[in-house]
Write a protein that holds these residues in place. Structure first.
Motif, mmCIF file in Angstrom:
data_model
loop_
_atom_site.group_PDB
_atom_site.id
_atom_site.type_symbol
_atom_site.label_atom_id
_atom_site.label_comp_id
_atom_site.label_asym_id
_atom_site.label_seq_id
_atom_site.Cartn_x
_atom_site.Cartn_y
_atom_site.Cartn_z
ATOM 1 N N GLU A 62 0.849 -1.173 -0.048
ATOM 2 C CA GLU A 62 0.303 0.078 -0.019
ATOM 3 C C GLU A 62 0.711 1.161 -0.194
ATOM 4 O O GLU A 62 0.417 2.194 -0.730
ATOM 5 C CB GLU A 62 -1.077 -0.017 1.295
ATOM 6 C CG GLU A 62 -1.821 -0.996 1.127
ATOM 7 C CD GLU A 62 -2.954 -0.996 2.377
ATOM 8 O OE1 GLU A 62 -2.448 -0.206 3.571
ATOM 9 O OE2 GLU A 62 -3.882 -1.739 2.456
ATOM 10 N N ALA A 63 1.927 1.333 0.768
ATOM 11 C CA ALA A 63 2.778 2.462 0.855
ATOM 12 C C ALA A 63 3.450 2.718 -0.486
ATOM 13 O O ALA A 63 3.739 3.831 -0.969
ATOM 14 C CB ALA A 63 3.989 2.015 1.945
ATOM 15 N N ILE A 64 3.729 1.532 -1.026
ATOM 16 C CA ILE A 64 4.653 1.617 -2.470
ATOM 17 C C ILE A 64 3.257 2.378 -3.329
ATOM 18 O O ILE A 64 3.856 3.382 -4.250
ATOM 19 C CB ILE A 64 4.984 0.377 -2.889
ATOM 20 C CG1 ILE A 64 6.253 -0.121 -2.150
ATOM 21 C CG2 ILE A 64 5.334 0.475 -4.484
ATOM 22 C CD1 ILE A 64 6.605 -1.667 -2.337
ATOM 23 N N ALA A 65 2.210 1.944 -3.255
ATOM 24 C CA ALA A 65 1.385 2.416 -4.227
ATOM 25 C C ALA A 65 0.947 3.932 -4.108
ATOM 26 O O ALA A 65 0.611 4.630 -4.738
ATOM 27 C CB ALA A 65 -0.230 1.618 -4.257
ATOM 28 N N LEU A 66 0.776 4.295 -2.857
ATOM 29 C CA LEU A 66 0.629 5.512 -2.247
ATOM 30 C C LEU A 66 1.834 6.591 -2.736
ATOM 31 O O LEU A 66 1.579 7.599 -3.355
ATOM 32 C CB LEU A 66 0.364 5.695 -0.752
ATOM 33 C CG LEU A 66 -0.914 5.125 -0.364
ATOM 34 C CD1 LEU A 66 -0.743 5.154 1.305
ATOM 35 C CD2 LEU A 66 -1.973 5.895 -0.851
ATOM 36 N N TYR A 67 3.033 6.070 -2.651
ATOM 37 C CA TYR A 67 4.178 6.631 -3.100
ATOM 38 C C TYR A 67 4.157 7.010 -4.487
ATOM 39 O O TYR A 67 4.229 8.108 -5.124
ATOM 40 C CB TYR A 67 5.272 5.920 -2.575
ATOM 41 C CG TYR A 67 6.856 6.560 -3.231
ATOM 42 C CD1 TYR A 67 7.266 7.810 -2.492
ATOM 43 C CD2 TYR A 67 7.249 6.238 -4.214
ATOM 44 C CE1 TYR A 67 8.461 8.156 -3.021
ATOM 45 C CE2 TYR A 67 8.517 6.584 -4.651
ATOM 46 C CZ TYR A 67 8.918 7.986 -4.078
ATOM 47 O OH TYR A 67 10.284 8.288 -4.358
ATOM 48 N N GLU A 68 3.961 6.122 -5.254
ATOM 49 C CA GLU A 68 3.721 6.038 -6.887
ATOM 50 C C GLU A 68 2.680 7.096 -7.014
ATOM 51 O O GLU A 68 2.645 7.708 -8.263
ATOM 52 C CB GLU A 68 3.464 4.762 -7.475
ATOM 53 C CG GLU A 68 4.752 3.949 -7.174
ATOM 54 C CD GLU A 68 4.577 2.382 -7.922
ATOM 55 O OE1 GLU A 68 5.729 1.819 -8.293
ATOM 56 O OE2 GLU A 68 3.364 2.014 -7.894
ATOM 57 N N ARG A 69 1.606 6.820 -6.508
ATOM 58 C CA ARG A 69 0.406 8.028 -6.792
ATOM 59 C C ARG A 69 0.762 9.244 -6.445
ATOM 60 O O ARG A 69 0.401 10.170 -7.251
ATOM 61 C CB ARG A 69 -0.807 7.545 -5.904
ATOM 62 C CG ARG A 69 -2.131 8.335 -6.472
ATOM 63 C CD ARG A 69 -3.323 7.786 -5.622
ATOM 64 N NE ARG A 69 -3.201 8.342 -4.235
ATOM 65 C CZ ARG A 69 -3.899 7.992 -3.296
ATOM 66 N NH1 ARG A 69 -5.246 7.276 -3.758
ATOM 67 N NH2 ARG A 69 -3.963 8.351 -2.249
ATOM 68 N N ALA A 70 1.544 9.497 -5.179
ATOM 69 C CA ALA A 70 1.947 10.932 -5.235
ATOM 70 C C ALA A 70 2.950 11.503 -5.892
ATOM 71 O O ALA A 70 2.676 12.712 -6.510
ATOM 72 C CB ALA A 70 2.480 11.048 -3.496
ATOM 73 N N PHE A 89 3.745 15.077 -10.653
ATOM 74 C CA PHE A 89 4.153 15.394 -11.860
ATOM 75 C C PHE A 89 2.914 16.048 -12.779
ATOM 76 O O PHE A 89 3.231 17.181 -13.667
ATOM 77 C CB PHE A 89 4.331 13.984 -12.469
ATOM 78 C CG PHE A 89 4.757 14.187 -14.236
ATOM 79 C CD1 PHE A 89 6.174 14.449 -14.350
ATOM 80 C CD2 PHE A 89 3.715 13.892 -14.998
ATOM 81 C CE1 PHE A 89 6.413 14.658 -15.814
ATOM 82 C CE2 PHE A 89 4.115 14.280 -16.305
ATOM 83 C CZ PHE A 89 5.592 14.381 -16.841
ATOM 84 N N ARG A 90 1.934 15.569 -12.448
ATOM 85 C CA ARG A 90 0.513 16.256 -13.093
ATOM 86 C C ARG A 90 0.360 17.785 -12.853
ATOM 87 O O ARG A 90 0.111 18.504 -13.675
ATOM 88 C CB ARG A 90 -0.465 15.232 -12.910
ATOM 89 C CG ARG A 90 -2.021 16.151 -13.185
ATOM 90 C CD ARG A 90 -2.313 15.907 -14.590
ATOM 91 N NE ARG A 90 -3.629 16.925 -14.969
ATOM 92 C CZ ARG A 90 -4.754 16.074 -14.897
ATOM 93 N NH1 ARG A 90 -4.861 14.629 -14.398
ATOM 94 N NH2 ARG A 90 -5.791 16.514 -15.060
ATOM 95 N N GLU A 91 0.422 17.923 -11.465
ATOM 96 C CA GLU A 91 0.247 19.337 -11.120
ATOM 97 C C GLU A 91 1.303 20.353 -11.665
ATOM 98 O O GLU A 91 1.041 21.454 -12.078
ATOM 99 C CB GLU A 91 0.391 19.274 -9.621
ATOM 100 C CG GLU A 91 -0.632 18.873 -8.698
ATOM 101 C CD GLU A 91 -0.535 18.551 -7.195
ATOM 102 O OE1 GLU A 91 0.611 19.113 -6.818
ATOM 103 O OE2 GLU A 91 -1.142 18.032 -6.510
ATOM 104 N N VAL A 92 2.566 19.935 -11.633
ATOM 105 C CA VAL A 92 3.608 20.880 -12.274
ATOM 106 C C VAL A 92 3.254 21.020 -14.014
ATOM 107 O O VAL A 92 3.481 21.930 -14.283
ATOM 108 C CB VAL A 92 4.992 20.249 -11.994
ATOM 109 C CG1 VAL A 92 6.226 21.013 -12.573
ATOM 110 C CG2 VAL A 92 5.330 20.164 -10.555
ATOM 111 N N ALA A 93 3.032 19.910 -14.485
ATOM 112 C CA ALA A 93 3.097 19.881 -15.798
ATOM 113 C C ALA A 93 1.820 20.613 -16.458
ATOM 114 O O ALA A 93 1.892 21.743 -17.346
ATOM 115 C CB ALA A 93 2.614 18.410 -16.696
ATOM 116 N N ASP A 94 0.502 20.603 -15.676
ATOM 117 C CA ASP A 94 -0.706 21.387 -15.827
ATOM 118 C C ASP A 94 -0.027 22.718 -15.634
ATOM 119 O O ASP A 94 -0.789 23.896 -16.333
ATOM 120 C CB ASP A 94 -1.870 21.110 -14.914
ATOM 121 C CG ASP A 94 -2.333 19.798 -15.332
ATOM 122 O OD1 ASP A 94 -1.950 19.433 -16.433
ATOM 123 O OD2 ASP A 94 -3.359 19.064 -14.629
ATOM 124 N N ALA A 95 0.492 23.206 -14.517
ATOM 125 C CA ALA A 95 0.754 24.596 -14.356
ATOM 126 C C ALA A 95 1.728 25.244 -15.450
ATOM 127 O O ALA A 95 1.474 26.528 -15.515
ATOM 128 C CB ALA A 95 1.521 24.788 -12.849
#
Length: 477
Positions: free
Chosen positions: A365-373, A378-384
């Motif tokens: 679960e921690a790995i999945a949460l890390y990858e999702r974060a 990345f999405r937030e920076v690319a959109d901005a």
């Protein structure tokens, strides 16, 4: 004779083997670079090192951020979480060292003579010991793993507090600029209402002089009514924006705030160096928090594995015991006790295996949460970055549209007064200008909101450095 001072160095020199699995951080599930067309050509310090005083030059906003950092309840809770996690980590770390205590006692008692109901002599016992109580020899790394997990959770809480501050600084800036946008929209609505009232007065004058019909007056009255409704809606939005700003501050708005600056002249840095996606792992506390959560979950697996092996605990004491205080520290009164204990689990109904499976699932679960974060960052920076590349050109085009609409309205008004055009042409020109001004205002608000989003997504907001401090730091680098 075995003595405790000899035992302690031997105990402390025992090196525990660790059953923790080797932790390999998952590779970032994002491209190695941001989209080329979205790269912002920023210079100077990265956003994570850029102080919010330099990023936001409006003195009113700077004062509001100061108030939020002092009074916001979410940030206060995050700080308390850090303060609570630190003693928990200290407690877990203390279990790796022996607990040594000094025990002193004096006992007096009177007993019955053997085979008689008469009282016997009074006896007393005096003792002074240095004791080691139930210290676990961490041969398989169980205590060490628990300590590592507690330390990682403490570090995660620290990064969580930093992430909460970044989010708070961004939220204050967003709420402030939303309030400024709502206020300027109200001002524009008031100006529009005044223009429509002036147009209504002109229509009535022309009707009185038989130069226009009642239809023109009715159309003007309809536009005034629509302007009144839009003004009331704008005032409601402004009240809601004020409430949102006050909530994020955690306190009422002070009366001595510096005057606000219009959106058109807001001193907000437009372009920031984005760097590479891998830089986010170092600059964003929320990603560092997710990494420490993964470290803690991995350490929990080591503790769960070690629980299958024997646990060896040691209780020992060394001191003096005597029936007389005067003879207590006589070398002949020395006493010692050494009591090791070993415990090996045999049958626990599958509890240990279930705990190990749970620890492994928690790590997944921690790995999945890390990858999702990482993906979200990345999405937030690319959109901005996409917004940074396009807002300037869009605002420039919208300014040209406003200028053209103003010119059209001027010509339509002259032709209407001269009787060359009807009322409908003038109304259409007025509506076009109003819509163009509203769009320009909304674009400026969206542009500033995008700048705030880029600053926040790159990890900015931890420091309160002003422009001069940033210049000095950049020169030193």
């Amino acid at each position: 004779m075995m003595r405790l001072p000899i035992i302690l160095p031997l105990v402390l020199c025992l090196s525990a083997c660790s059953l923790q699995p080797e932790l390999r951080m998952p590779s970032a599930p994002v491209p190695a670079h941001f989209p080329a067309e979205n790269q912002a050509s920023g210079s100077g310090l990265p956003a994570s090192a850029l102080g919010w005083r330099a990023m936001f030059g409006d003195p009113r906003l700077q004062r509001l951020i100061e108030l939020a950092l002092e009074n916001n309840r979410d940030l206060r809770l995050a700080t308390l979480n850090v303060q609570a996690a630190q003693p928990l980590a200290d407690i877990a770390g203390a279990a790796r060292l022996p607990a040594v205590g000094l025990e002193g006692e004096r006992t007096r008692e009177r007993t019955l003579d053997s085979g008689s109901s008469r009282s016997g002599a009074v006896s007393q016992h005096n003792g002074l010991n240095v004791a080691l109580s139930a210290f676990e020899l961490d041969l398989f790394g169980r205590v060490r793993s628990l300590s590592d997990a507690a330390l990682a959770r403490y570090l995660a809480s620290q990064h969580g507090r930093e992430a909460a501050q970044i989010a708070l600084v961004g939220a204050v800036a967003e709420a402030y600029f939303a309030q400024r946008l709502a206020d300027e929209q109200v001002q524009l609505a008031e100006q529009t209402q005044a223009d429509w009232n002036q147009s209504l007065a002109l229509a009535r004058l022309l009707k009185q002089s038989d130069q226009s019909s009642s239809l023109d007056v009715a159309q003007a009255e309809s536009q005034v009514a629509l302007a009144d409704a839009e003004l009331e809606a704008g005032r409601r939005r402004l009240l809601l924006a004020n409430n949102a700003l006050q909530l994020v501050l955690g306190s009422p708005l002070p009366a001595d705030l510096p005057p606000a600056q219009p959106l058109e002249r807001q001193p907000v840095i437009a372009r920031l160096p984005a760097g590479l996606p891998a830089d986010l792992l170092l600059n964003r506390p929320d990603l560092q928090q997710a990494e420490q959560v993964l470290v803690a979950a991995n350490a929990d697996i080591g503790a769960a594995r070690a629980a299958f092996f024997p646990q060896i605990s040691l209780t020992a004491s060394f001191g003096y015991a005597s029936t007389s205080l005067g003879d207590l520290f006589d070398p002949a009164s020395q006493v010692w006790r050494f009591a090791p204990q070993i415990s090996q689990p045999l049958f626990q109904g599958g509890r240990l295996r279930a705990e190990l499976r749970l620890a492994e699932i928690r790590k997944s679960e921690a790995i999945a949460l890390y990858e999702r974060a990482v993906q979200s960052a990345f999405r937030e920076v690319a959109d901005a970055l996409a917004g940074t590349a396009s807002f300037d050109h869009q605002i420039e085009a919208q300014l040209r549209a406003v200028t053209a609409a103003e010119h059209r309205l001027h010509l339509s008004d002259l032709r209407y007064r001269a009787g060359l055009d009807g009322r409908l042409e003038l109304l259409d020109a007025q509506r076009q200008l109003q819509a163009a001004r509203q769009s320009l205002l909304a674009l400026r608000g969206a542009d500033i909101a995008n700048r705030v989003a880029l600053y926040k997504s790159l990890g900015g907001g931890l420091y309160a450095r002003d422009a001069q401090e940033n210049v000095a730091i950049n020169a030193a680098r």
